[in-house]
Write a protein that holds these residues in place. Structure first.
Motif, PDB file in Angstrom:
ATOM      1  N   HIS A 137       0.813  -1.216   0.000  1.00  8.81           N
ATOM      2  CA  HIS A 137       0.000   0.000   0.000  1.00  8.81           C
ATOM      3  C   HIS A 137       0.848   1.268   0.000  1.00  8.81           C
ATOM      4  CE1 HIS A 137      -0.343  -1.340   4.311  1.00  8.81           C
ATOM      5  NE2 HIS A 137      -0.275  -0.062   4.598  1.00  8.81           N
ATOM      6  N   VAL A 138       2.093   1.181   0.422  1.00  5.83           N
ATOM      7  CA  VAL A 138       2.995   2.325   0.258  1.00  5.83           C
ATOM      8  C   VAL A 138       3.323   2.501  -1.233  1.00  5.83           C
ATOM      9  CG1 VAL A 138       5.292   3.242   0.795  1.00  5.83           C
ATOM     10  CG2 VAL A 138       3.914   2.206   2.602  1.00  5.83           C
ATOM     11  N   ALA A 139       3.535   1.396  -1.937  1.00  2.00           N
ATOM     12  CA  ALA A 139       3.769   1.467  -3.389  1.00  2.00           C
ATOM     13  C   ALA A 139       2.535   2.026  -4.101  1.00  2.00           C
ATOM     14  CB  ALA A 139       4.125   0.092  -3.941  1.00  2.00           C
ATOM     15  N   ALA A 140       1.346   1.653  -3.639  1.00  2.48           N
ATOM     16  CA  ALA A 140       0.108   2.189  -4.224  1.00  2.48           C
ATOM     17  C   ALA A 140       0.047   3.704  -4.028  1.00  2.48           C
ATOM     18  CB  ALA A 140      -1.113   1.516  -3.594  1.00  2.48           C
ATOM     19  N   ALA A 141       0.484   4.174  -2.866  1.00  2.06           N
ATOM     20  CA  ALA A 141       0.501   5.619  -2.612  1.00  2.06           C
ATOM     21  C   ALA A 141       1.492   6.317  -3.541  1.00  2.06           C
ATOM     22  CB  ALA A 141       0.849   5.899  -1.152  1.00  2.06           C
ATOM     23  N   TYR A 142       2.615   5.678  -3.789  1.00  2.00           N
ATOM     24  CA  TYR A 142       3.618   6.234  -4.701  1.00  2.00           C
ATOM     25  C   TYR A 142       3.031   6.350  -6.114  1.00  2.00           C
ATOM     26  CZ  TYR A 142       8.163   6.838  -6.949  1.00  2.00           C
ATOM     27  OH  TYR A 142       9.210   7.321  -7.676  1.00  2.00           O
ATOM     28  N   ILE A 143       2.321   5.317  -6.546  1.00  2.00           N
ATOM     29  CA  ILE A 143       1.667   5.318  -7.864  1.00  2.00           C
ATOM     30  C   ILE A 143       0.626   6.434  -7.925  1.00  2.00           C
ATOM     31  CG2 ILE A 143       0.078   4.005  -9.348  1.00  2.00           C
ATOM     32  CD1 ILE A 143       1.570   1.444  -8.210  1.00  2.00           C
ATOM     33  N   LEU A 144      -0.230   6.482  -6.915  1.00  2.00           N
ATOM     34  CA  LEU A 144      -1.299   7.486  -6.893  1.00  2.00           C
ATOM     35  C   LEU A 144      -0.725   8.899  -6.840  1.00  2.00           C
ATOM     36  CD1 LEU A 144      -4.270   8.259  -6.811  1.00  2.00           C
ATOM     37  CD2 LEU A 144      -4.252   7.821  -4.344  1.00  2.00           C
ATOM     38  N   GLN A 145       0.325   9.108  -6.061  1.00  4.40           N
ATOM     39  CA  GLN A 145       0.906  10.449  -5.960  1.00  4.40           C
ATOM     40  C   GLN A 145       1.449  10.911  -7.308  1.00  4.40           C
ATOM     41  OE1 GLN A 145       0.756  12.415  -3.001  1.00  4.40           O
ATOM     42  NE2 GLN A 145       1.117  13.925  -4.606  1.00  4.40           N
ATOM     43  N   GLY A 146       2.035  10.005  -8.062  1.00  3.56           N
ATOM     44  CA  GLY A 146       2.505  10.354  -9.406  1.00  3.56           C
ATOM     45  C   GLY A 146       1.367  10.821 -10.291  1.00  3.56           C
ATOM     46  N   ALA A 147       0.251  10.116 -10.227  1.00  3.82           N
ATOM     47  CA  ALA A 147      -0.918  10.499 -11.022  1.00  3.82           C
ATOM     48  C   ALA A 147      -1.506  11.823 -10.530  1.00  3.82           C
ATOM     49  CB  ALA A 147      -1.972   9.391 -10.971  1.00  3.82           C
ATOM     50  N   LEU A 148      -1.549  12.015  -9.218  1.00  2.14           N
ATOM     51  CA  LEU A 148      -2.070  13.273  -8.664  1.00  2.14           C
ATOM     52  C   LEU A 148      -1.222  14.460  -9.116  1.00  2.14           C
ATOM     53  CD1 LEU A 148      -2.865  12.190  -4.982  1.00  2.14           C
ATOM     54  CD2 LEU A 148      -4.517  12.619  -6.815  1.00  2.14           C
ATOM     55  N   ASP A 149       0.086  14.278  -9.089  1.00  2.47           N
ATOM     56  CA  ASP A 149       0.985  15.353  -9.526  1.00  2.47           C
ATOM     57  C   ASP A 149       0.748  15.686 -10.993  1.00  2.47           C
ATOM     58  OD1 ASP A 149       2.012  15.342  -6.961  1.00  2.47           O
ATOM     59  OD2 ASP A 149       3.857  14.273  -7.502  1.00  2.47           O
ATOM     60  N   ARG A 150       0.537  14.669 -11.799  1.00  2.00           N
ATOM     61  CA  ARG A 150       0.264  14.893 -13.227  1.00  2.00           C
ATOM     62  C   ARG A 150      -1.082  15.597 -13.418  1.00  2.00           C
ATOM     63  NH1 ARG A 150       0.291  16.697 -17.578  1.00  2.00           N
ATOM     64  NH2 ARG A 150       0.023  15.549 -19.510  1.00  2.00           N
ATOM     65  N   LEU A 151      -2.095  15.167 -12.691  1.00  2.00           N
ATOM     66  CA  LEU A 151      -3.419  15.794 -12.800  1.00  2.00           C
ATOM     67  C   LEU A 151      -3.364  17.269 -12.411  1.00  2.00           C
ATOM     68  CD1 LEU A 151      -5.655  12.965 -11.291  1.00  2.00           C
ATOM     69  CD2 LEU A 151      -5.761  13.834 -13.642  1.00  2.00           C
ATOM     70  N   ARG A 152      -2.557  17.576 -11.430  1.00  2.00           N
ATOM     71  CA  ARG A 152      -2.436  18.960 -10.962  1.00  2.00           C
ATOM     72  C   ARG A 152      -1.787  19.851 -12.028  1.00  2.00           C
ATOM     73  NH1 ARG A 152      -1.449  17.726  -6.096  1.00  2.00           N
ATOM     74  NH2 ARG A 152       0.742  17.278  -6.358  1.00  2.00           N
ATOM     75  N   ASN A 153      -0.992  19.249 -12.896  1.00  2.00           N
ATOM     76  CA  ASN A 153      -0.268  20.022 -13.906  1.00  2.00           C
ATOM     77  C   ASN A 153      -0.896  19.963 -15.295  1.00  2.00           C
ATOM     78  OD1 ASN A 153       1.874  21.050 -12.248  1.00  2.00           O
ATOM     79  ND2 ASN A 153       2.610  18.952 -12.110  1.00  2.00           N
TER      80      ASN A 153
END
Length: 154
Positions: A137-153
């Motif tokens: 679930h830490v790896a899942a957070a890493y995956i999700l954070q990457g997508a969130l950063d992209r969505l923000r930009n």
């Protein structure tokens, strides 16, 4: 609905809604969730895989409970960017899950996400036993954070 691009995914999402990130493994599914502002991904739990129906029920319960509007599935590409059998398995999981929910689903390149999660846990001086419990679930957070950063930009 499966969205092949992040732009398509962003267009399908209602404003101020949480997302879930999944790290799909053979034995477990790591789950992370975002806040409604989509700023921060937080590791949530690891689901032990059984059968697809049971796995989907557990995931959809989280989606309903946390009012998740979109799911970001880690796509395990090969290091050269090609898609192998694990990508096909992940895409099949997404297709099957999309038949059970209206929540938008997209993919995010998860190359080295588990390595990054392991490194972060080592830096936090986490015991080997604890790392094995939380790595997915830490790896899942890493995956999700990457997508969130992209969505923000976008």
């Amino acid at each position: 609905m499966i969205c092949e691009t992040v732009e398509e995914f962003a267009a399908a999402l209602p404003p101020f809604s949480a997302l879930a990130g999944l790290d799909l493994g053979d034995k477990t599914i790591g789950v992370a969730v975002s806040d409604r502002m989509r700023g921060v991904a937080t590791p949530l739990e690891t689901i032990r895989r059984k059968k697809f129906g049971l796995d989907a029920s557990a995931l959809l319960a989280i989606v309903e409970q946390r009012e998740i509007a979109g799911i970001v599935l880690g796509l395990p590409r090969n290091m050269d960017g090609s898609e192998g059998p694990r990508c096909q398995s992940t895409r099949a999981f997404a297709r099957n899950l999309s038949r059970l929910t209206e929540v938008a689903i997209t993919f995010w390149d998860e190359r080295l996400s588990t390595v990054a999660a392991e490194k972060a846990l080592l830096e936090a001086d986490t015991t080997r036993k604890r790392r094995s419990e939380v790595i997915d679930h830490v790896a899942a957070a890493y995956i999700l954070q990457g997508a969130l950063d992209r969505l923000r930009n976008l």
